[in-house]
Design a protein around this motif. Sequence first.
Motif, short mmCIF file in Angstrom:
data_model
loop_
_atom_site.label_atom_id
_atom_site.label_comp_id
_atom_site.label_asym_id
_atom_site.label_seq_id
_atom_site.Cartn_x
_atom_site.Cartn_y
_atom_site.Cartn_z
N LEU A 22 14.56 0.56 23.40
CA LEU A 22 15.24 2.01 23.70
C LEU A 22 15.23 2.13 24.58
CD1 LEU A 22 12.60 2.99 20.66
CD2 LEU A 22 15.54 2.29 20.55
N GLU A 23 14.29 1.46 26.06
CA GLU A 23 14.15 1.64 27.17
C GLU A 23 15.99 1.18 27.78
OE1 GLU A 23 12.07 0.67 31.33
OE2 GLU A 23 11.71 -0.27 29.66
N TRP A 24 16.28 0.32 27.52
CA TRP A 24 17.89 -0.14 27.47
C TRP A 24 18.35 1.00 26.96
CZ3 TRP A 24 22.33 -0.93 25.25
CH2 TRP A 24 23.24 -1.19 26.15
N LEU A 25 17.96 1.62 25.73
CA LEU A 25 18.90 2.64 24.90
C LEU A 25 18.74 3.96 25.48
CD1 LEU A 25 21.38 3.18 23.39
CD2 LEU A 25 18.81 3.72 21.64
N GLY A 26 18.06 4.14 26.67
CA GLY A 26 17.96 5.62 27.51
C GLY A 26 18.47 4.85 28.29
N GLU A 27 18.70 4.30 29.46
CA GLU A 27 19.16 3.77 30.94
C GLU A 27 20.16 3.78 30.63
OE1 GLU A 27 18.00 3.93 33.78
OE2 GLU A 27 16.09 4.96 32.74
N ARG A 28 21.16 3.43 29.48
CA ARG A 28 22.29 3.48 29.41
C ARG A 28 23.25 4.59 29.05
NH1 ARG A 28 20.48 -0.38 30.65
NH2 ARG A 28 21.35 0.50 32.25
N LEU A 29 22.40 5.47 27.87
CA LEU A 29 22.43 7.24 27.59
C LEU A 29 22.47 7.05 29.19
CD1 LEU A 29 20.67 7.44 24.38
CD2 LEU A 29 23.36 7.15 24.97
N ARG A 30 21.69 7.76 29.86
CA ARG A 30 21.85 7.98 31.64
C ARG A 30 23.19 7.88 31.89
NH1 ARG A 30 16.43 6.82 31.04
NH2 ARG A 30 15.14 8.80 30.22
N ASP A 31 23.24 6.64 32.27
CA ASP A 31 24.82 5.83 32.56
C ASP A 31 25.64 6.77 32.01
OD1 ASP A 31 22.59 4.39 34.28
OD2 ASP A 31 23.65 2.47 33.12
N PHE A 32 25.63 6.98 30.53
CA PHE A 32 27.08 7.47 30.45
C PHE A 32 27.01 8.48 30.50
CE2 PHE A 32 28.72 9.40 26.60
CZ PHE A 32 30.49 8.85 26.60
N VAL A 33 26.04 10.04 30.84
CA VAL A 33 25.89 11.24 30.59
C VAL A 33 26.68 11.03 32.25
CG1 VAL A 33 24.73 13.00 31.14
CG2 VAL A 33 24.86 11.78 28.97
N ASP A 34 25.83 10.34 33.38
CA ASP A 34 26.08 10.64 34.77
C ASP A 34 27.95 10.51 34.99
OD1 ASP A 34 23.43 11.32 35.54
OD2 ASP A 34 23.07 8.94 36.04
N LEU A 35 28.44 9.32 34.02
CA LEU A 35 29.50 9.13 34.05
C LEU A 35 30.65 10.33 33.74
CD1 LEU A 35 29.35 5.37 33.91
CD2 LEU A 35 30.37 6.65 35.73
N ASN A 36 30.12 10.90 32.20
CA ASN A 36 30.58 11.77 31.45
C ASN A 36 29.62 13.12 31.52
OD1 ASN A 36 33.00 10.24 30.25
ND2 ASN A 36 30.70 8.44 30.21
#
Length: 59
Positions: A22-36
């Motif tokens: 879930l930590e990995w998923l949280g980081e990917r979601l943050r990356d996604f929001v940073d880009l979008n």
Amino acid sequence: MYFTDRGIEELVERRGEETVTLEWLGERLRDFVDLNPEFETPIERFATWLARLDDPDED
């Protein structure tokens, strides 16, 4: 079939054998929001929904 089903199917096909935290998923979601940033609200709702999925007080 919803349009989003295609993306979900692609995710399962490409990465379905992987195990993630879930930590990995949280980081990917943050990356996604940073880009979008326009998707901040839906991602926030999705993350909250996942976090409370087993909460007996949430319906």
